[in-house]
Design a protein around this motif. Structure first.
Motif, PDB file in Angstrom:
ATOM      1  N   ARG A  50       0.884  -1.167   0.203  1.00  0.00           N
ATOM      2  CA  ARG A  50       0.043   0.037  -0.035  1.00  0.00           C
ATOM      3  C   ARG A  50       0.735   1.225  -0.071  1.00  0.00           C
ATOM      4  NH1 ARG A  50      -5.014  -0.853   0.067  1.00  0.00           N
ATOM      5  NH2 ARG A  50      -5.997  -2.961   0.773  1.00  0.00           N
ATOM      6  N   ARG A  51       0.391   2.313  -0.822  1.00  0.00           N
ATOM      7  CA  ARG A  51       1.013   3.354  -0.646  1.00  0.00           C
ATOM      8  C   ARG A  51       1.131   4.199   0.456  1.00  0.00           C
ATOM      9  NH1 ARG A  51       1.941   4.535  -6.034  1.00  0.00           N
ATOM     10  NH2 ARG A  51       0.635   3.484  -7.480  1.00  0.00           N
ATOM     11  N   GLU A  52       2.410   4.604   0.828  1.00  0.00           N
ATOM     12  CA  GLU A  52       2.664   5.363   2.299  1.00  0.00           C
ATOM     13  C   GLU A  52       2.284   6.708   2.077  1.00  0.00           C
ATOM     14  OE1 GLU A  52       6.615   4.706   3.678  1.00  0.00           O
ATOM     15  OE2 GLU A  52       6.311   2.504   3.496  1.00  0.00           O
ATOM     16  N   THR A  53       2.234   7.125   0.716  1.00  0.00           N
ATOM     17  CA  THR A  53       1.815   9.074   0.801  1.00  0.00           C
ATOM     18  C   THR A  53       0.666   8.997  -0.531  1.00  0.00           C
ATOM     19  OG1 THR A  53       3.566   9.349  -1.123  1.00  0.00           O
ATOM     20  CG2 THR A  53       4.191   9.693   1.322  1.00  0.00           C
ATOM     21  N   SER A  54       0.152   9.873  -0.646  1.00  0.00           N
ATOM     22  CA  SER A  54      -0.866  10.305  -1.556  1.00  0.00           C
ATOM     23  C   SER A  54       0.421  10.914  -2.666  1.00  0.00           C
ATOM     24  CB  SER A  54      -1.669  11.328  -1.383  1.00  0.00           C
ATOM     25  OG  SER A  54      -2.573  10.654  -0.432  1.00  0.00           O
ATOM     26  N   VAL A  55       0.025  10.737  -3.740  1.00  0.00           N
ATOM     27  CA  VAL A  55       0.828  11.184  -4.934  1.00  0.00           C
ATOM     28  C   VAL A  55      -0.099  11.859  -6.187  1.00  0.00           C
ATOM     29  CG1 VAL A  55       2.634  10.521  -6.839  1.00  0.00           C
ATOM     30  CG2 VAL A  55       2.336   8.999  -4.641  1.00  0.00           C
ATOM     31  N   TRP A  56       0.260  13.045  -6.423  1.00  0.00           N
ATOM     32  CA  TRP A  56      -0.243  13.798  -7.501  1.00  0.00           C
ATOM     33  C   TRP A  56       0.829  14.156  -8.498  1.00  0.00           C
ATOM     34  CZ3 TRP A  56       0.123  18.483  -9.735  1.00  0.00           C
ATOM     35  CH2 TRP A  56      -1.147  19.172 -10.295  1.00  0.00           C
ATOM     36  N   ILE A  57       0.312  13.752  -9.830  1.00  0.00           N
ATOM     37  CA  ILE A  57       1.231  14.234 -11.113  1.00  0.00           C
ATOM     38  C   ILE A  57       0.616  14.818 -12.148  1.00  0.00           C
ATOM     39  CG2 ILE A  57       2.883  12.856 -12.389  1.00  0.00           C
ATOM     40  CD1 ILE A  57       3.090  10.553 -10.584  1.00  0.00           C
ATOM     41  N   ARG A  58       1.574  15.748 -12.597  1.00  0.00           N
ATOM     42  CA  ARG A  58       1.077  16.534 -13.801  1.00  0.00           C
ATOM     43  C   ARG A  58       2.298  16.618 -14.663  1.00  0.00           C
ATOM     44  NH1 ARG A  58      -3.365  19.898 -15.372  1.00  0.00           N
ATOM     45  NH2 ARG A  58      -2.839  20.717 -17.473  1.00  0.00           N
ATOM     46  N   ARG A  59       2.056  16.038 -15.777  1.00  0.00           N
ATOM     47  CA  ARG A  59       3.244  15.815 -16.743  1.00  0.00           C
ATOM     48  C   ARG A  59       3.251  17.377 -17.852  1.00  0.00           C
ATOM     49  NH1 ARG A  59       1.306  11.149 -16.398  1.00  0.00           N
ATOM     50  NH2 ARG A  59      -0.073  10.979 -18.296  1.00  0.00           N
ATOM     51  N   SER A  60       4.511  17.639 -18.163  1.00  0.00           N
ATOM     52  CA  SER A  60       4.619  18.707 -19.052  1.00  0.00           C
ATOM     53  C   SER A  60       3.663  18.937 -20.279  1.00  0.00           C
ATOM     54  CB  SER A  60       5.964  18.939 -19.304  1.00  0.00           C
ATOM     55  OG  SER A  60       6.347  18.079 -20.671  1.00  0.00           O
ATOM     56  N   GLY A  61       3.088  17.681 -20.859  1.00  0.00           N
ATOM     57  CA  GLY A  61       2.579  17.684 -21.786  1.00  0.00           C
ATOM     58  C   GLY A  61       3.317  17.933 -23.256  1.00  0.00           C
ATOM     59  N   LEU A  62       4.504  17.881 -23.181  1.00  0.00           N
ATOM     60  CA  LEU A  62       5.410  18.031 -24.288  1.00  0.00           C
ATOM     61  C   LEU A  62       5.918  16.529 -24.524  1.00  0.00           C
ATOM     62  CD1 LEU A  62       7.449  21.124 -23.304  1.00  0.00           C
ATOM     63  CD2 LEU A  62       5.560  20.867 -24.613  1.00  0.00           C
ATOM     64  N   GLY A  63       6.178  16.323 -25.949  1.00  0.00           N
ATOM     65  CA  GLY A  63       6.663  15.298 -26.306  1.00  0.00           C
ATOM     66  C   GLY A  63       8.085  14.803 -26.129  1.00  0.00           C
ATOM     67  N   SER A  64       8.646  13.651 -25.858  1.00  0.00           N
ATOM     68  CA  SER A  64       9.895  13.310 -25.478  1.00  0.00           C
ATOM     69  C   SER A  64      11.131  13.709 -26.485  1.00  0.00           C
ATOM     70  CB  SER A  64       9.891  11.797 -24.999  1.00  0.00           C
ATOM     71  OG  SER A  64       9.794  11.038 -26.232  1.00  0.00           O
ATOM     72  N   ASP A  65      10.746  14.233 -27.535  1.00  0.00           N
ATOM     73  CA  ASP A  65      11.836  14.806 -28.336  1.00  0.00           C
ATOM     74  C   ASP A  65      11.942  16.190 -28.075  1.00  0.00           C
ATOM     75  OD1 ASP A  65       9.233  15.600 -29.205  1.00  0.00           O
ATOM     76  OD2 ASP A  65       9.615  15.806 -31.061  1.00  0.00           O
ATOM     77  N   ARG A  66      11.194  17.018 -27.242  1.00  0.00           N
ATOM     78  CA  ARG A  66      11.781  18.208 -26.708  1.00  0.00           C
ATOM     79  C   ARG A  66      12.826  18.355 -25.713  1.00  0.00           C
ATOM     80  NH1 ARG A  66       6.737  21.021 -28.273  1.00  0.00           N
ATOM     81  NH2 ARG A  66       7.927  23.019 -27.818  1.00  0.00           N
ATOM     82  N   ARG A  67      13.540  19.354 -25.822  1.00  0.00           N
ATOM     83  CA  ARG A  67      14.365  19.395 -24.762  1.00  0.00           C
ATOM     84  C   ARG A  67      14.079  19.654 -23.350  1.00  0.00           C
ATOM     85  NH1 ARG A  67      15.295  24.236 -27.862  1.00  0.00           N
ATOM     86  NH2 ARG A  67      15.169  25.335 -25.945  1.00  0.00           N
ATOM     87  N   LEU A  68      14.817  19.164 -22.594  1.00  0.00           N
ATOM     88  CA  LEU A  68      14.503  19.357 -21.197  1.00  0.00           C
ATOM     89  C   LEU A  68      14.153  20.675 -20.629  1.00  0.00           C
ATOM     90  CD1 LEU A  68      14.501  17.385 -18.664  1.00  0.00           C
ATOM     91  CD2 LEU A  68      16.877  18.019 -18.008  1.00  0.00           C
ATOM     92  N   GLU A  69      14.991  21.755 -21.077  1.00  0.00           N
ATOM     93  CA  GLU A  69      14.449  23.118 -20.717  1.00  0.00           C
ATOM     94  C   GLU A  69      13.137  23.427 -21.071  1.00  0.00           C
ATOM     95  OE1 GLU A  69      15.808  27.581 -22.118  1.00  0.00           O
ATOM     96  OE2 GLU A  69      17.165  25.867 -22.862  1.00  0.00           O
ATOM     97  N   GLU A  70      12.527  22.770 -22.176  1.00  0.00           N
ATOM     98  CA  GLU A  70      11.318  23.142 -22.707  1.00  0.00           C
ATOM     99  C   GLU A  70      10.102  22.518 -21.501  1.00  0.00           C
ATOM    100  OE1 GLU A  70      10.690  23.419 -27.236  1.00  0.00           O
ATOM    101  OE2 GLU A  70      12.313  22.009 -26.693  1.00  0.00           O
ATOM    102  N   HIS A  71      10.496  21.360 -21.207  1.00  0.00           N
ATOM    103  CA  HIS A  71       9.663  20.573 -20.159  1.00  0.00           C
ATOM    104  C   HIS A  71       9.478  21.562 -18.927  1.00  0.00           C
ATOM    105  CE1 HIS A  71       8.685  16.926 -22.349  1.00  0.00           C
ATOM    106  NE2 HIS A  71       9.915  16.995 -22.782  1.00  0.00           N
ATOM    107  N   VAL A  72      10.720  21.869 -18.506  1.00  0.00           N
ATOM    108  CA  VAL A  72      10.970  22.957 -17.170  1.00  0.00           C
ATOM    109  C   VAL A  72      10.040  24.088 -17.282  1.00  0.00           C
ATOM    110  CG1 VAL A  72      12.234  23.932 -15.689  1.00  0.00           C
ATOM    111  CG2 VAL A  72      13.046  21.827 -16.539  1.00  0.00           C
ATOM    112  N   ALA A  73      10.407  24.633 -18.466  1.00  0.00           N
ATOM    113  CA  ALA A  73       9.660  25.997 -18.660  1.00  0.00           C
ATOM    114  C   ALA A  73       8.201  25.915 -18.833  1.00  0.00           C
ATOM    115  CB  ALA A  73       9.931  26.654 -19.967  1.00  0.00           C
ATOM    116  N   ALA A  74       7.698  24.815 -19.270  1.00  0.00           N
ATOM    117  CA  ALA A  74       6.238  24.394 -19.375  1.00  0.00           C
ATOM    118  C   ALA A  74       5.711  24.274 -18.086  1.00  0.00           C
ATOM    119  CB  ALA A  74       5.846  23.254 -20.433  1.00  0.00           C
ATOM    120  N   LEU A  75       6.386  23.566 -17.018  1.00  0.00           N
ATOM    121  CA  LEU A  75       5.742  23.318 -15.871  1.00  0.00           C
ATOM    122  C   LEU A  75       6.135  24.633 -15.044  1.00  0.00           C
ATOM    123  CD1 LEU A  75       7.466  19.693 -15.413  1.00  0.00           C
ATOM    124  CD2 LEU A  75       5.214  20.317 -15.753  1.00  0.00           C
ATOM    125  N   VAL A  76       6.917  25.471 -15.129  1.00  0.00           N
ATOM    126  CA  VAL A  76       7.039  26.590 -14.292  1.00  0.00           C
ATOM    127  C   VAL A  76       5.819  27.384 -14.761  1.00  0.00           C
ATOM    128  CG1 VAL A  76       8.485  28.785 -14.096  1.00  0.00           C
ATOM    129  CG2 VAL A  76       9.477  26.418 -14.093  1.00  0.00           C
TER     130      VAL A  76
END
Length: 145
Positions: A50-76
């Motif tokens: 059983r999970r010890e914590t509640s987990v909430w996840i929201r992905r950047s929505g960008l494809g895996s071919d995009r630069r890491l910086e773009e994923h970070v900027a979308a999440l910011v």
């Protein structure tokens, strides 16, 4: 043959006391995935842990071919209008930018500009960088902990 790099990013919030549903309500954002504390890690297996914590996840929505910086900027951008809610959540939750990066040949790098790092810090987000060995993009990349 050219090296294929991939990257992914998500905002991940975990808590022992705040439910995933309450995190959604406080932020006004629906997650891509959520798991409540006490739920089975493998719902098809009643004997799973059983999970010890509640987990909430929201992905950047960008494809895996995009630069890491773009994923970070979308999440910011997603988190930026919710600074006060994030600050309140930080009292009872762990707030993370969960980032994945890999390449087929095991080589590669990425740049996170200082201005972007400053914005991450202002949001009170920790950064988890998951570096993956050579091979295809993992199916679980940045989805679950």
């Amino acid at each position: 043959m050219p090296d294929t790099k991939w990257s992914a990013g998500s905002l991940r919030i975990t808590s022992r006391t705040v439910s995933a549903g309450d995190i959604s309500a406080r932020l006004g954002i629906e997650p891509d995935d959520q798991f409540e504390r006490g739920s089975l890690t493998s719902p098809r297996n009643p004997n799973s842990v059983r999970r010890e914590t509640s987990v909430w996840i929201r992905r950047s929505g960008l494809g895996s071919d995009r630069r890491l910086e773009e994923h970070v900027a979308a999440l910011v951008r997603l988190a930026d209008g919710r600074r006060e809610a994030l600050m309140r959540l930080s009292a009872d939750c762990d707030l993370e930018l969960f980032l994945g990066f890999g390449s087929e040949n095991g080589q590669g790098s990425c740049v996170l500009p200082a201005r972007l790092l400053t914005e991450i810090g202002a949001l009170g987000l920790d950064v988890v960088l998951d570096l993956n060995p050579p091979g295809p993009t993992p199916q679980h990349a940045v989805i679950e902990m």
